[in-house]
Design a protein around this motif. Structure first.
Motif, PDB file in Angstrom:
ATOM      1  N   ILE A 131      10.106  11.468  -4.214  1.00 49.22           N
ATOM      2  CA  ILE A 131      11.285  12.042  -5.152  1.00 49.22           C
ATOM      3  C   ILE A 131      10.324  12.995  -6.488  1.00 49.22           C
ATOM      4  O   ILE A 131       9.798  12.248  -7.072  1.00 49.22           O
ATOM      5  CB  ILE A 131      12.192  11.267  -5.686  1.00 49.22           C
ATOM      6  CG1 ILE A 131      13.148  10.516  -4.451  1.00 49.22           C
ATOM      7  CG2 ILE A 131      13.390  11.873  -6.627  1.00 49.22           C
ATOM      8  CD1 ILE A 131      13.797   8.980  -4.695  1.00 49.22           C
ATOM      9  N   VAL A 132      10.729  14.024  -6.623  1.00 45.89           N
ATOM     10  CA  VAL A 132      10.140  14.799  -7.971  1.00 45.89           C
ATOM     11  C   VAL A 132      11.212  14.834  -8.825  1.00 45.89           C
ATOM     12  O   VAL A 132      12.031  15.427  -8.658  1.00 45.89           O
ATOM     13  CB  VAL A 132       9.508  15.987  -7.436  1.00 45.89           C
ATOM     14  CG1 VAL A 132       8.570  16.559  -8.541  1.00 45.89           C
ATOM     15  CG2 VAL A 132       8.452  15.858  -6.352  1.00 45.89           C
ATOM     16  N   GLN A 133      10.783  14.343  -9.957  1.00 46.80           N
ATOM     17  CA  GLN A 133      11.653  14.526 -11.215  1.00 46.80           C
ATOM     18  C   GLN A 133      10.899  15.155 -12.317  1.00 46.80           C
ATOM     19  O   GLN A 133       9.952  14.761 -12.589  1.00 46.80           O
ATOM     20  CB  GLN A 133      12.020  12.843 -11.526  1.00 46.80           C
ATOM     21  CG  GLN A 133      13.400  12.910 -12.143  1.00 46.80           C
ATOM     22  CD  GLN A 133      13.836  11.542 -12.597  1.00 46.80           C
ATOM     23  OE1 GLN A 133      13.076  10.590 -12.413  1.00 46.80           O
ATOM     24  NE2 GLN A 133      15.077  11.124 -12.881  1.00 46.80           N
ATOM     25  N   ASP A 134      11.820  15.835 -13.212  1.00 40.78           N
ATOM     26  CA  ASP A 134      11.384  16.495 -14.116  1.00 40.78           C
ATOM     27  C   ASP A 134      11.217  15.587 -15.296  1.00 40.78           C
ATOM     28  O   ASP A 134      11.976  14.770 -15.542  1.00 40.78           O
ATOM     29  CB  ASP A 134      12.259  17.509 -14.687  1.00 40.78           C
ATOM     30  CG  ASP A 134      11.761  18.570 -15.936  1.00 40.78           C
ATOM     31  OD1 ASP A 134      11.571  17.805 -16.935  1.00 40.78           O
ATOM     32  OD2 ASP A 134      11.434  19.672 -15.693  1.00 40.78           O
ATOM     33  N   CYS A 135       9.711  15.312 -15.864  1.00 38.83           N
ATOM     34  CA  CYS A 135       9.577  14.293 -16.695  1.00 38.83           C
ATOM     35  C   CYS A 135      10.250  14.453 -18.139  1.00 38.83           C
ATOM     36  O   CYS A 135      10.524  13.345 -18.804  1.00 38.83           O
ATOM     37  CB  CYS A 135       7.955  14.089 -17.060  1.00 38.83           C
ATOM     38  SG  CYS A 135       7.151  15.583 -17.915  1.00 38.83           S
ATOM     39  N   ARG A 136      10.782  15.647 -18.566  1.00 36.02           N
ATOM     40  CA  ARG A 136      11.632  15.691 -19.685  1.00 36.02           C
ATOM     41  C   ARG A 136      12.931  15.675 -19.636  1.00 36.02           C
ATOM     42  O   ARG A 136      13.556  15.161 -20.171  1.00 36.02           O
ATOM     43  CB  ARG A 136      10.952  17.151 -20.119  1.00 36.02           C
ATOM     44  CG  ARG A 136       9.770  16.985 -21.028  1.00 36.02           C
ATOM     45  CD  ARG A 136       9.338  18.424 -21.675  1.00 36.02           C
ATOM     46  NE  ARG A 136       8.835  19.244 -20.225  1.00 36.02           N
ATOM     47  CZ  ARG A 136       7.595  20.039 -20.621  1.00 36.02           C
ATOM     48  NH1 ARG A 136       7.004  19.925 -21.655  1.00 36.02           N
ATOM     49  NH2 ARG A 136       7.197  20.640 -19.685  1.00 36.02           N
ATOM     50  N   THR A 137      13.401  16.527 -18.495  1.00 38.04           N
ATOM     51  CA  THR A 137      14.866  16.601 -18.461  1.00 38.04           C
ATOM     52  C   THR A 137      15.461  15.386 -17.312  1.00 38.04           C
ATOM     53  O   THR A 137      16.662  15.168 -17.340  1.00 38.04           O
ATOM     54  CB  THR A 137      15.348  17.892 -17.840  1.00 38.04           C
ATOM     55  OG1 THR A 137      14.921  17.995 -16.434  1.00 38.04           O
ATOM     56  CG2 THR A 137      14.728  19.106 -18.763  1.00 38.04           C
ATOM     57  N   SER A 138      14.611  14.977 -16.644  1.00 37.88           N
ATOM     58  CA  SER A 138      15.176  13.931 -15.789  1.00 37.88           C
ATOM     59  C   SER A 138      15.772  14.473 -14.445  1.00 37.88           C
ATOM     60  O   SER A 138      16.289  13.699 -13.600  1.00 37.88           O
ATOM     61  CB  SER A 138      15.965  12.600 -16.130  1.00 37.88           C
ATOM     62  OG  SER A 138      15.234  11.883 -16.908  1.00 37.88           O
ATOM     63  N   GLU A 139      15.895  15.861 -14.449  1.00 40.86           N
ATOM     64  CA  GLU A 139      16.509  16.608 -13.333  1.00 40.86           C
ATOM     65  C   GLU A 139      15.722  16.204 -11.933  1.00 40.86           C
ATOM     66  O   GLU A 139      14.514  16.302 -12.246  1.00 40.86           O
ATOM     67  CB  GLU A 139      16.431  17.938 -13.487  1.00 40.86           C
ATOM     68  CG  GLU A 139      17.136  18.685 -12.407  1.00 40.86           C
ATOM     69  CD  GLU A 139      17.530  20.474 -12.764  1.00 40.86           C
ATOM     70  OE1 GLU A 139      18.261  21.057 -12.149  1.00 40.86           O
ATOM     71  OE2 GLU A 139      16.596  20.733 -13.711  1.00 40.86           O
ATOM     72  N   VAL A 140      16.495  15.948 -10.844  1.00 43.79           N
ATOM     73  CA  VAL A 140      15.735  15.897  -9.655  1.00 43.79           C
ATOM     74  C   VAL A 140      15.356  17.029  -9.289  1.00 43.79           C
ATOM     75  O   VAL A 140      16.217  18.188  -8.956  1.00 43.79           O
ATOM     76  CB  VAL A 140      16.273  14.929  -8.529  1.00 43.79           C
ATOM     77  CG1 VAL A 140      15.769  15.196  -7.273  1.00 43.79           C
ATOM     78  CG2 VAL A 140      16.679  13.729  -9.142  1.00 43.79           C
ATOM     79  N   LEU A 141      13.994  17.568  -9.202  1.00 39.43           N
ATOM     80  CA  LEU A 141      13.602  18.745  -8.549  1.00 39.43           C
ATOM     81  C   LEU A 141      13.649  19.225  -7.170  1.00 39.43           C
ATOM     82  O   LEU A 141      13.991  20.240  -6.663  1.00 39.43           O
ATOM     83  CB  LEU A 141      12.307  19.199  -9.121  1.00 39.43           C
ATOM     84  CG  LEU A 141      12.146  18.922 -10.939  1.00 39.43           C
ATOM     85  CD1 LEU A 141      10.826  19.321 -11.414  1.00 39.43           C
ATOM     86  CD2 LEU A 141      12.993  20.122 -11.392  1.00 39.43           C
ATOM     87  N   MET A 142      13.062  18.007  -6.467  1.00 37.30           N
ATOM     88  CA  MET A 142      12.998  18.226  -4.997  1.00 37.30           C
ATOM     89  C   MET A 142      12.825  16.892  -4.260  1.00 37.30           C
ATOM     90  O   MET A 142      12.362  15.943  -5.026  1.00 37.30           O
ATOM     91  CB  MET A 142      11.792  19.148  -4.502  1.00 37.30           C
ATOM     92  CG  MET A 142      10.558  18.692  -5.076  1.00 37.30           C
ATOM     93  SD  MET A 142       9.209  20.081  -4.753  1.00 37.30           S
ATOM     94  CE  MET A 142       8.534  19.579  -3.007  1.00 37.30           C
ATOM     95  N   LEU A 143      12.493  16.924  -3.153  1.00 32.55           N
ATOM     96  CA  LEU A 143      11.959  15.550  -2.345  1.00 32.55           C
ATOM     97  C   LEU A 143      11.494  16.020  -1.325  1.00 32.55           C
ATOM     98  O   LEU A 143      11.509  17.341  -0.601  1.00 32.55           O
ATOM     99  CB  LEU A 143      13.127  15.024  -1.650  1.00 32.55           C
ATOM    100  CG  LEU A 143      12.574  13.599  -0.890  1.00 32.55           C
ATOM    101  CD1 LEU A 143      13.486  12.464  -1.056  1.00 32.55           C
ATOM    102  CD2 LEU A 143      12.486  13.842   0.628  1.00 32.55           C
ATOM    103  N   ALA A 144      10.067  15.419  -1.045  1.00 34.87           N
ATOM    104  CA  ALA A 144       9.026  16.122  -0.047  1.00 34.87           C
ATOM    105  C   ALA A 144       8.370  14.533   0.572  1.00 34.87           C
ATOM    106  O   ALA A 144       8.754  13.680   0.160  1.00 34.87           O
ATOM    107  CB  ALA A 144       7.927  17.110  -0.511  1.00 34.87           C
TER     108      ALA A 144
END
Lengths: 125, 125
Positions: free
Chosen positions: A17-30
């Motif tokens: 799971i890729v999460q934005d380190c500043r906003t905590s928004e989940v950006l993608m899954l790969a």
């Protein structure tokens, strides 16, 4: 190198799971295999296994929108990870949105709630 | 009902990322099949497919720590979802932590950074 439980995945791939380190928004899954995991840890840039292309994939290798991994979390079963990243270029999705999760379920419809950052036609030539 | 791309997963299972709707912390990842997807949408409580038990799984059915789904996001390929939830009982992990991702990679070690909310021995009897 921390060992993940690759044996648990039938195809040798574990979700990242890729999460934005500043906003905590989940950006993608790969998905990662052992090589992608090692490359990510060694280089500090998110690497995955591309299921469609059947090869190691440095995220951003075409677009330049690499993901600088600032922190990695591992789950209780050691079969899923979270990459907390700084997203270069501001967008993770190949459709130009900040996040691949740019649509919300609204009854029978999907409503676009995400922000479009770039025009894919100009980035992927 | 929004159709997901279940055909893309070899085993008919798609990953569902569970995120706290208030803090945006990633709480866990589990897998859904079509039945779990339909039950989640129909009931507003997160349902998954338990790979270890081979059955439909209402998250919290044993512990009481159900997940009330406040929002669902769908990714660009329609093969991954995010459930934004209110976590009843405050903890998603069967080990008693708020999040299954309670450990951070620190060089060769995993450092516990998560908060323990309950004692699993008292909840799972």
């Amino acid at each position: 190198m921390i060992e993940l439980n690759f044996a648990k995945a039938r195809d040798g791939l574990l979700p990242a799971i890729v999460q934005d380190c500043r906003t905590s928004e989940v950006l993608m899954l790969a998905y990662i295999n052992e090589e992608a995991w090692c490359q990510t840890v060694a280089t500090g840039k998110a690497h995955f296994w591309s299921r469609s292309r059947g090869k190691l994939w440095l995220k951003g290798e075409t677009s330049g929108h690499v993901q600088l991994v600032r922190e990695i979390l591992v789950d209780c079963d050691q079969d899923t990870v979270v990459f907390k990243v700084e997203q270069v270029g501001g967008a993770a999705c190949h459709e130009g949105y900040r996040s691949c999760f740019f649509r919300r379920v609204s009854g029978q419809d999907l409503t676009v709630i995400g922000e479009k950052i770039f025009d894919p036609a100009k980035v992927y030539k």
